[in-house]
Structures are given as structure tokens and as C-alpha cells.
Design a protein around this motif. Sequence first.
Motif, PDB file in Angstrom:
ATOM      1  N   ASN A  11       0.824  -1.217   0.000  1.00  0.00           N
ATOM      2  CA  ASN A  11       0.000   0.000   0.000  1.00  0.00           C
ATOM      3  C   ASN A  11       0.859   1.269   0.000  1.00  0.00           C
ATOM      4  O   ASN A  11       0.541   2.261   0.637  1.00  0.00           O
ATOM      5  N   GLU A  12       1.963   1.174  -0.738  1.00  0.00           N
ATOM      6  CA  GLU A  12       2.885   2.303  -0.845  1.00  0.00           C
ATOM      7  C   GLU A  12       3.179   2.536  -2.327  1.00  0.00           C
ATOM      8  O   GLU A  12       3.473   1.583  -3.055  1.00  0.00           O
ATOM      9  N   TYR A  13       3.065   3.759  -2.732  1.00  0.00           N
ATOM     10  CA  TYR A  13       3.157   4.073  -4.156  1.00  0.00           C
ATOM     11  C   TYR A  13       4.080   5.256  -4.390  1.00  0.00           C
ATOM     12  O   TYR A  13       4.243   6.118  -3.525  1.00  0.00           O
TER      13      TYR A  13
ATOM     14  N   ILE B   3      -6.298   5.546  -5.785  1.00  0.00           N
ATOM     15  CA  ILE B   3      -5.452   4.797  -4.852  1.00  0.00           C
ATOM     16  C   ILE B   3      -6.332   4.196  -3.755  1.00  0.00           C
ATOM     17  O   ILE B   3      -7.408   4.711  -3.471  1.00  0.00           O
ATOM     18  N   PRO B   4      -5.871   3.102  -3.120  1.00  0.00           N
ATOM     19  CA  PRO B   4      -6.653   2.520  -2.034  1.00  0.00           C
ATOM     20  C   PRO B   4      -6.526   3.331  -0.742  1.00  0.00           C
ATOM     21  O   PRO B   4      -5.537   4.047  -0.551  1.00  0.00           O
ATOM     22  N   GLU B   5      -7.529   3.170   0.116  1.00  0.00           N
ATOM     23  CA  GLU B   5      -7.532   3.840   1.419  1.00  0.00           C
ATOM     24  C   GLU B   5      -6.284   3.453   2.220  1.00  0.00           C
ATOM     25  O   GLU B   5      -5.875   2.292   2.208  1.00  0.00           O
ATOM     26  N   GLY B   6      -5.699   4.421   2.876  1.00  0.00           N
ATOM     27  CA  GLY B   6      -4.536   4.163   3.717  1.00  0.00           C
ATOM     28  C   GLY B   6      -3.220   4.155   2.962  1.00  0.00           C
ATOM     29  O   GLY B   6      -2.158   3.946   3.558  1.00  0.00           O
ATOM     30  N   ALA B   7      -3.279   4.389   1.649  1.00  0.00           N
ATOM     31  CA  ALA B   7      -2.060   4.336   0.840  1.00  0.00           C
ATOM     32  C   ALA B   7      -1.123   5.496   1.183  1.00  0.00           C
ATOM     33  O   ALA B   7      -1.563   6.618   1.398  1.00  0.00           O
ATOM     34  N   THR B   8       0.158   5.172   1.211  1.00  0.00           N
ATOM     35  CA  THR B   8       1.178   6.216   1.331  1.00  0.00           C
ATOM     36  C   THR B   8       1.711   6.494  -0.069  1.00  0.00           C
ATOM     37  O   THR B   8       2.093   5.569  -0.782  1.00  0.00           O
TER      38      THR B   8
ATOM     39  N   PHE C 174      -2.963   8.718   2.795  1.00  0.00           N
ATOM     40  CA  PHE C 174      -4.376   9.062   2.636  1.00  0.00           C
ATOM     41  C   PHE C 174      -5.248   8.120   3.464  1.00  0.00           C
ATOM     42  O   PHE C 174      -5.595   7.029   3.027  1.00  0.00           O
ATOM     43  N   ASP C 175      -5.581   8.551   4.683  1.00  0.00           N
ATOM     44  CA  ASP C 175      -6.348   7.708   5.589  1.00  0.00           C
ATOM     45  C   ASP C 175      -7.852   7.843   5.400  1.00  0.00           C
ATOM     46  O   ASP C 175      -8.617   7.063   5.960  1.00  0.00           O
ATOM     47  N   GLU C 176      -8.269   8.840   4.632  1.00  0.00           N
ATOM     48  CA  GLU C 176      -9.714   9.031   4.439  1.00  0.00           C
ATOM     49  C   GLU C 176     -10.079   8.895   2.978  1.00  0.00           C
ATOM     50  O   GLU C 176      -9.417   9.459   2.107  1.00  0.00           O
ATOM     51  N   THR C 177     -11.167   8.135   2.729  1.00  0.00           N
ATOM     52  CA  THR C 177     -11.607   7.957   1.352  1.00  0.00           C
ATOM     53  C   THR C 177     -12.259   9.250   0.852  1.00  0.00           C
ATOM     54  O   THR C 177     -12.643  10.111   1.635  1.00  0.00           O
ATOM     55  N   GLY C 178     -12.361   9.341  -0.454  1.00  0.00           N
ATOM     56  CA  GLY C 178     -13.020  10.504  -1.036  1.00  0.00           C
ATOM     57  C   GLY C 178     -12.287  11.007  -2.248  1.00  0.00           C
ATOM     58  O   GLY C 178     -11.287  10.432  -2.682  1.00  0.00           O
ATOM     59  N   GLU C 179     -12.848  12.090  -2.812  1.00  0.00           N
ATOM     60  CA  GLU C 179     -12.265  12.726  -3.986  1.00  0.00           C
ATOM     61  C   GLU C 179     -11.391  13.884  -3.522  1.00  0.00           C
ATOM     62  O   GLU C 179     -11.843  14.749  -2.785  1.00  0.00           O
ATOM     63  N   TYR C 180     -10.159  13.873  -3.968  1.00  0.00           N
ATOM     64  CA  TYR C 180      -9.253  14.966  -3.629  1.00  0.00           C
ATOM     65  C   TYR C 180      -8.938  15.761  -4.881  1.00  0.00           C
ATOM     66  O   TYR C 180      -8.710  15.203  -5.948  1.00  0.00           O
TER      67      TYR C 180
END
Length: 155
Positions: A65-67, A85-90, A127-133
Motif C-alpha cells: 500500500n505504498e506508491y 489509490i486505495p484507502e490508507g495508501a502512502t 491518505f487515511d480518508e476515502t473521497g475525492e481529492y
Amino acid sequence: MHVHKLEKVWLAIGFITLVAFLTTVGIQAFASGHGAPSDLTKVDPQNLEETEPFDDPGLHEIGENEYELVMILQSYGFTPNEITIPEGATVHFKVASKDVVHGFEIAGTTVNMMATPGYVNSTSYTFDETGEYLILCNEYCGTGHHLMSAQLEVE
Ligand code: CUA
């Protein structure tokens, strides 16, 4: 014209302070090469698309979960301009400008840096929170500045 002696003293103190300040800043900026921490790697903006890692812009998985997200900025857009990206991804961002100074801000996060041509500008965020950034350019870069944005979706 008569200038009071104490006034001369204060003028001299002001002048000396100014010279000392500019000397310190000048030595740091030019002699020691202390720039912003996001500006440490140089890249030729003319040959950006032939230079690693900008020859392959986009999202690259580098760990659990790191990109790494490689982005090219130019008037007036981001490449790529839609990222999921998936939730929690760095995400370790590596961005570079092809032309002028652009901004790289992700609304609602602490990601906010300049994209200075000639440098690889980098920062990281989890990114610990889902949503559109919304990724947007916050440095005025020309007539299309207000159109310069990209979407990052965390799901
Ligand atoms: Cu790019 Cu404003």
C-alpha cells in the motif's frame, strides 16, 4: 540639513543589520546551496519525457500500500490527471514542471509545494480518508491557470 547624532547612530545600526541579514541569506542560498527540501534533485525540463522517472509518469506500486506517483506539470495540466489509490495508501510524489513554475496542492491535505522547472519536487502523504481529492495549481502560471487541476480518488 542637520541630522541629529542619535538619528545617525540608528541609521547606521539599521544599515549594518540589513547588510548582516542579506549576507547570511546570500551565503546560505548561493554559497552553501541551501534550497527548499523539495528542490534537491535536478532534472532537465527540456528532456523531461526522456528522463527517469518522468519517462513513465503515473502511479507505481513500490511496497505494501505504498506508491510512487510521478507527475509532469505543464501549462495548463497535470499528467496523469486522474489517479485512484486505495484507502490508507502512502504516496511519494515526484513532480516536475516542463515549462514555468506551477503549484502542487492537494486540497484538504498538508501537500503543498512549488513545482520549479529544473528540479524534481517531492513530498509524501498517507491518505487515511476515502473521497475525492482535488489537486490544483496554486501558482499563477498564465491565462489557463484556473483550469489547471487533477483528481485523486481514495477508495
Ligand atoms: Cu499552473 Cu497555475
